[in-house]
Write a protein that holds these residues in place. Structure first.
Motif, PDB file in Angstrom:
ATOM      1  N   PHE A  27       1.127  -1.319   0.199  1.00 51.99           N
ATOM      2  CA  PHE A  27       0.197   0.008   0.250  1.00 51.99           C
ATOM      3  C   PHE A  27       0.751   1.125   0.036  1.00 51.99           C
ATOM      4  N   PRO A  28       1.375   1.731   1.060  1.00 55.06           N
ATOM      5  CA  PRO A  28       2.886   2.920   0.922  1.00 55.06           C
ATOM      6  C   PRO A  28       3.201   2.318  -0.011  1.00 55.06           C
ATOM      7  N   ALA A  29       3.881   1.563  -0.878  1.00 53.56           N
ATOM      8  CA  ALA A  29       5.270   1.302  -1.691  1.00 53.56           C
ATOM      9  C   ALA A  29       3.967   2.115  -3.015  1.00 53.56           C
ATOM     10  N   ILE A  30       2.403   1.684  -3.825  1.00 57.54           N
ATOM     11  CA  ILE A  30       2.162   1.335  -4.832  1.00 57.54           C
ATOM     12  C   ILE A  30       1.809   3.544  -4.786  1.00 57.54           C
ATOM     13  N   ASP A  31       1.192   3.668  -3.340  1.00 58.71           N
ATOM     14  CA  ASP A  31       0.670   5.247  -3.145  1.00 58.71           C
ATOM     15  C   ASP A  31       1.960   5.617  -3.602  1.00 58.71           C
ATOM     16  N   ASN A  32       3.699   5.558  -2.962  1.00 63.99           N
ATOM     17  CA  ASN A  32       4.664   6.507  -3.099  1.00 63.99           C
ATOM     18  C   ASN A  32       4.741   6.127  -5.047  1.00 63.99           C
ATOM     19  N   GLY A  33       3.753   5.300  -5.998  1.00 71.71           N
ATOM     20  CA  GLY A  33       3.952   5.571  -7.324  1.00 71.71           C
ATOM     21  C   GLY A  33       5.821   4.362  -7.466  1.00 71.71           C
ATOM     22  N   HIS A  34       5.989   3.558  -6.998  1.00 68.06           N
ATOM     23  CA  HIS A  34       6.612   2.515  -7.046  1.00 68.06           C
ATOM     24  C   HIS A  34       6.376   1.353  -7.987  1.00 68.06           C
ATOM     25  N   GLU A  35       7.100   0.572  -8.934  1.00 67.68           N
ATOM     26  CA  GLU A  35       6.902  -0.727  -9.146  1.00 67.68           C
ATOM     27  C   GLU A  35       6.559  -1.759  -8.466  1.00 67.68           C
ATOM     28  N   VAL A  36       5.479  -2.506  -7.522  1.00 68.05           N
ATOM     29  CA  VAL A  36       5.429  -3.529  -7.192  1.00 68.05           C
ATOM     30  C   VAL A  36       5.375  -5.013  -7.352  1.00 68.05           C
ATOM     31  N   HIS A  37       6.066  -5.621  -6.871  1.00 69.69           N
ATOM     32  CA  HIS A  37       6.002  -6.961  -7.339  1.00 69.69           C
ATOM     33  C   HIS A  37       5.477  -8.311  -5.907  1.00 69.69           C
ATOM     34  N   ILE A  38       4.052  -8.669  -5.949  1.00 68.61           N
ATOM     35  CA  ILE A  38       4.390 -10.116  -5.080  1.00 68.61           C
ATOM     36  C   ILE A  38       5.045 -11.130  -5.585  1.00 68.61           C
ATOM     37  N   VAL A  39       5.450 -12.145  -4.718  1.00 69.40           N
ATOM     38  CA  VAL A  39       5.871 -13.037  -4.896  1.00 69.40           C
ATOM     39  C   VAL A  39       5.097 -14.762  -4.190  1.00 69.40           C
ATOM     40  N   GLY A  40       4.841 -15.251  -4.046  1.00 60.54           N
ATOM     41  CA  GLY A  40       4.317 -16.173  -3.164  1.00 60.54           C
ATOM     42  C   GLY A  40       5.032 -16.976  -2.715  1.00 60.54           C
ATOM     43  N   THR A  41       5.291 -17.629  -1.763  1.00 65.71           N
ATOM     44  CA  THR A  41       5.608 -18.769  -0.740  1.00 65.71           C
ATOM     45  C   THR A  41       5.155 -20.055  -1.718  1.00 65.71           C
ATOM     46  N   PRO A  42       5.843 -21.351  -1.371  1.00 66.64           N
ATOM     47  CA  PRO A  42       4.467 -22.622  -1.439  1.00 66.64           C
ATOM     48  C   PRO A  42       3.721 -22.699  -0.498  1.00 66.64           C
ATOM     49  N   TYR A  43       3.077 -21.559   0.598  1.00 65.75           N
ATOM     50  CA  TYR A  43       2.042 -21.942   0.911  1.00 65.75           C
ATOM     51  C   TYR A  43       1.090 -21.331   0.469  1.00 65.75           C
ATOM     52  N   ASP A  44       1.308 -19.861  -0.132  1.00 69.02           N
ATOM     53  CA  ASP A  44       0.853 -18.996  -0.721  1.00 69.02           C
ATOM     54  C   ASP A  44      -0.171 -18.926  -2.345  1.00 69.02           C
ATOM     55  N   LYS A  45      -0.181 -20.563  -3.292  1.00 64.92           N
ATOM     56  CA  LYS A  45      -0.363 -20.848  -4.425  1.00 64.92           C
ATOM     57  C   LYS A  45      -2.004 -20.057  -4.568  1.00 64.92           C
ATOM     58  N   ASP A  46      -2.960 -20.686  -3.327  1.00 68.36           N
ATOM     59  CA  ASP A  46      -4.162 -20.126  -3.671  1.00 68.36           C
ATOM     60  C   ASP A  46      -4.305 -18.460  -3.619  1.00 68.36           C
ATOM     61  N   THR A  47      -3.210 -17.993  -2.438  1.00 64.16           N
ATOM     62  CA  THR A  47      -3.602 -16.768  -2.577  1.00 64.16           C
ATOM     63  C   THR A  47      -3.296 -16.002  -3.853  1.00 64.16           C
ATOM     64  N   ILE A  48      -2.096 -16.684  -4.753  1.00 62.62           N
ATOM     65  CA  ILE A  48      -1.730 -16.062  -6.095  1.00 62.62           C
ATOM     66  C   ILE A  48      -2.622 -15.761  -6.927  1.00 62.62           C
ATOM     67  N   VAL A  49      -3.580 -17.576  -6.413  1.00 64.39           N
ATOM     68  CA  VAL A  49      -3.905 -17.540  -7.731  1.00 64.39           C
ATOM     69  C   VAL A  49      -5.541 -15.964  -8.088  1.00 64.39           C
ATOM     70  N   ARG A  50      -5.453 -16.739  -7.002  1.00 66.10           N
ATOM     71  CA  ARG A  50      -6.785 -15.186  -6.072  1.00 66.10           C
ATOM     72  C   ARG A  50      -6.850 -13.295  -6.728  1.00 66.10           C
ATOM     73  N   LEU A  51      -5.226 -13.588  -5.866  1.00 65.42           N
ATOM     74  CA  LEU A  51      -5.194 -11.829  -6.607  1.00 65.42           C
ATOM     75  C   LEU A  51      -4.534 -11.960  -8.059  1.00 65.42           C
TER      76      LEU A  51
END
Length: 341
Positions: free
Chosen positions: A18-42
């Motif tokens: 949130f603060p990263a995007i609000d400051n105009g930065h390029e943001v990437h999120i990489v899920g851990t092996p336990y975040d697969k479903d979360t990344i699918v939904r995102l």
């Protein structure tokens, strides 16, 4: 504009977006092996199932097997992992990070070296990579959904380089995300880690009240306040013991202690212990929860006992911690040692 890559799609790591995007930065999120479903939904609609909120538009999402596509050329890597993911990050992700790229940990806790010694996670990672990558850590009070709602949030970031701390401050500080910086890594990290232990301790008063008067009874505020005061005294003692400066960094531990007592997983185990449950019974009821206080008690106990053996510390100066350690060892049920405070 900086390229900020967040490793881990848990709630704490994701809210940094949130603060990263609000400051105009390029943001990437990489899920851990336990975040697969979360990344699918995102990837589908930007909705974060843990936060129960949409993340800001403009973020790119990746599964863990795509991590090599995004890590190169990152200006900042945010390690959005719990203390239980530290070894995985060290073994699987750290070798992929470019030399000199600063890493920011959301992790709070202590790393046990297995011989009675403990270190901050900043020191653990820097030693692991032989100084190839500079590490930093966030501490202080931050409820994830409040930051995601852009409510005023006050935190600190520690690290050894004032120049890099200034850069990270510039990238993430906003009108609602207020960041202070410190180069006292030891004091800052100890304060951030042990607040979970003392949140458990203060919360025992709520459980004791419920054991006497029934669930939902009026809280015993006097008892909570007394335990809070003793917790602050012992936190200062422990920070000094490890060479940190409590005058500079106790504020982060105490403010985070307050918020964790009000809401949090470590509060829950303290309440259960106060009701009279043994630690095994309490852990069974909280199965599936990440409880940093449990691992922190063990690591801190071993480190303090080592200092006692060297004549560097007196356990009588931390009677509340001693009692919590006895509870975690299964030796006792709650009997708060008021006369020793």
């Amino acid at each position: 504009m900086a390229k900020i890559t967040i490793i881990g799609a848990g709630v704490m790591g994701s809210t940094v977006s949130f603060p990263a995007i609000d400051n105009g930065h390029e943001v990437h999120i990489v899920g851990t092996p336990y975040d697969k479903d979360t990344i699918v939904r995102l990837k589908k609609d930007g909705y974060h199932v843990g936060l129960k909120r949409n993340l800001p538009q403009g973020i790119s999402y990746y599964q863990i097997d795509e991590v090599k596509e995004v890590l190169p050329d990152s200006d900042l890597v945010v390690a959005g992992i719990s203390s239980f993911g530290v070894e995985w990050f060290a073994n699987d992700i750290l070798p992929l990070i470019s030399e000199g790229t600063p890493v920011l940990l959301v992790t709070k806790g202590l790393h046990s070296k297995g011989n009675g010694e403990v270190s901050s996670f900043v020191d653990y990672f820097e030693e692991k990579c032989e100084g190839r990558v500079p590490f930093h850590a966030i501490g202080g009070p931050c409820i994830s959904y409040e930051l995601a709602d852009r409510h005023n949030t006050f935190v600190g970031i520690c690290g050894y380089s004032a120049e890099l701390l200034s850069k990270i401050h510039g990238w993430l500080n906003t009108s609602y995300y207020h960041i202070n910086t410190t180069t006292d890594v030891v004091g800052f990290e100890i304060a951030s880690a042990i607040k979970n232990i003392y949140a458990l301790a203060v919360s025992m008063a709520t459980g004791v009240a419920e054991s006497q008067e029934g669930l939902g009874c009026r809280p015993h505020y006097n008892a909570q306040s007394g335990l809070f005061a003793q917790s602050v005294r012992e936190m200062e003692t422990i920070i000094k013991c490890f060479g940190g400066n409590p005058e500079e960094n106790i504020v982060y531990g105490v403010s985070d202690l307050y918020i964790t007592i009000e809401s949090g997983r470590n509060r829950e185990i303290g309440v259960l212990l106060g009701r009279g449950y043994t630690v095994d019974e309490a852990l069974e009821k909280l199965r599936g929860m990440t409880l940093e206080s449990v691992s922190a008690v063990k690591a801190l106990s071993e480190a303090l006992e080592l200092k006692v053996s060297r004549g560097e510390f007196d356990m009588n100066s931390v009677p509340l911690f001693v009692h919590v350690n006895e509870l975690m060892s299964g030796q006792k049920t709650v009997d708060i040692p008021w006369s020793l405070f």
